[in-house]
Design an enzyme around this catalytic site. Structure first.
Site, PDB file in Angstrom:
ATOM      1  N   PRO A 191       5.351   4.706  -1.999  1.00  0.00           N
ATOM      2  CG  PRO A 191       6.123   3.805  -4.007  1.00  0.00           C
ATOM      3  CD  PRO A 191       6.414   4.888  -3.009  1.00  0.00           C
ATOM      4  CG  PHE A 192       4.773  -0.831  -0.927  1.00  0.00           C
ATOM      5  CD1 PHE A 192       3.772  -1.661  -1.406  1.00  0.00           C
ATOM      6  CD2 PHE A 192       5.883  -0.589  -1.718  1.00  0.00           C
ATOM      7  CE1 PHE A 192       3.876  -2.252  -2.662  1.00  0.00           C
ATOM      8  CE2 PHE A 192       5.997  -1.174  -2.974  1.00  0.00           C
ATOM      9  CZ  PHE A 192       4.985  -2.009  -3.450  1.00  0.00           C
ATOM     10  NE  ARG A 193      -1.495   3.467   2.899  1.00  0.00           N
ATOM     11  CZ  ARG A 193      -2.397   4.367   2.537  1.00  0.00           C
ATOM     12  NH1 ARG A 193      -2.101   5.660   2.614  1.00  0.00           N
ATOM     13  NH2 ARG A 193      -3.572   4.012   2.088  1.00  0.00           N
ATOM     14  CG  LEU A 194       7.441   1.672   3.271  1.00  0.00           C
ATOM     15  CD1 LEU A 194       8.463   0.768   2.600  1.00  0.00           C
ATOM     16  CD2 LEU A 194       7.481   1.491   4.787  1.00  0.00           C
ATOM     17  CG  HIS A 195       3.728   7.891   3.517  1.00  0.00           C
ATOM     18  ND1 HIS A 195       3.294   7.478   2.268  1.00  0.00           N
ATOM     19  CD2 HIS A 195       2.752   7.504   4.397  1.00  0.00           C
ATOM     20  CE1 HIS A 195       2.121   6.889   2.385  1.00  0.00           C
ATOM     21  NE2 HIS A 195       1.774   6.873   3.661  1.00  0.00           N
TER      22      HIS A 195
END
Length: 210
Positions: A187-191
């Site tokens: 989520p939220f580009r916190l890959h």
């Protein structure tokens, strides 16, 4: 390759893979997950090469085999990708399984497979695909579809029954990796993103910022 399932429950939100240091077992598990979730061709991968001018080329091909030695695919050695691979001896692969929100990138050197490996795979293909390897002058200009269809008919007449020999220009490549990156959407580009590289005592795993 077989291995126990890495993930349970919601595969798209599980990050346990970051603790692993065996890229081929992990890749096997992810590919097996993709076989269950992808609508077609879970073994599809983007293959990137470089031409004689230094410009990159990329196209989708199918992974046909893999083990601890590398990733194997087949093609016409006289095609653009065949010539580029033979010339540079380097390439990159990218698997993207959209249904799982996962990506694997592989960079490495290229070697040719043995004649025995190429023969075994070639003769496992549908007969018309074997004929097509003879009929298609891959990557060369084609004046009309009928010309290709005529070439197919010609080789069907030449090999009406029995084994179709493998063309000498049709064989396989193995990409021997010097890095394998596993990427998992979060989520939220916190890959989650880890890169595994070979070392003297196995593989080293390094986490990276997404």
């Amino acid at each position: 390759m077989n291995g126990s399932k890495l993930t349970t429950g919601d595969k798209s939100n599980n990050a346990d893979f970051t603790l692993r240091n065996d890229p081929f077992t992990l890749f096997s598990e992810w590919l097996e997950d993709a076989r269950d979730s992808e609508p077609n061709d879970p073994n599809a991968m983007a293959l990137a090469t470089v031409d004689e001018t230094g410009l990159p080329n990329v196209r989708i091909v199918l992974l046909k085999d893999y083990d601890e030695k590398g990733f194997v695919f087949y093609t016409n050695y006289e095609s653009n990708k065949g010539r580029e691979l033979l010339s540079t001896g380097k390439a990159a692969l990218c698997f993207h399984w959209k249904s799982l929100r996962r990506q694997v990138r592989v960079r490495g050197t290229i070697e040719t497979v043995t004649d025995a490996e190429a023969d075994e795979y070639y003769h496992s293909r549908p007969r018309l695909s074997q004929i097509g390897a003879w009929a298609s002058q891959q990557s060369r200009p084609l004046d009309a579809r009928s010309t290709l269809e005529g070439a197919v008919a010609e080789y069907e007449n030449k090999y009406p029954e029995g084994e179709v020999p493998r063309p000498g220009y049709w064989s396989g490549f193995r990409l021997v990796p010097f890095s394998i990156e596993f990427w998992h959407d979060r989520p939220f580009r916190l890959h989650d993103r880890v890169i595994m590289t070979p070392s003297a005592d196995g593989w080293q795993t390094q986490r990276y910022y997404p």
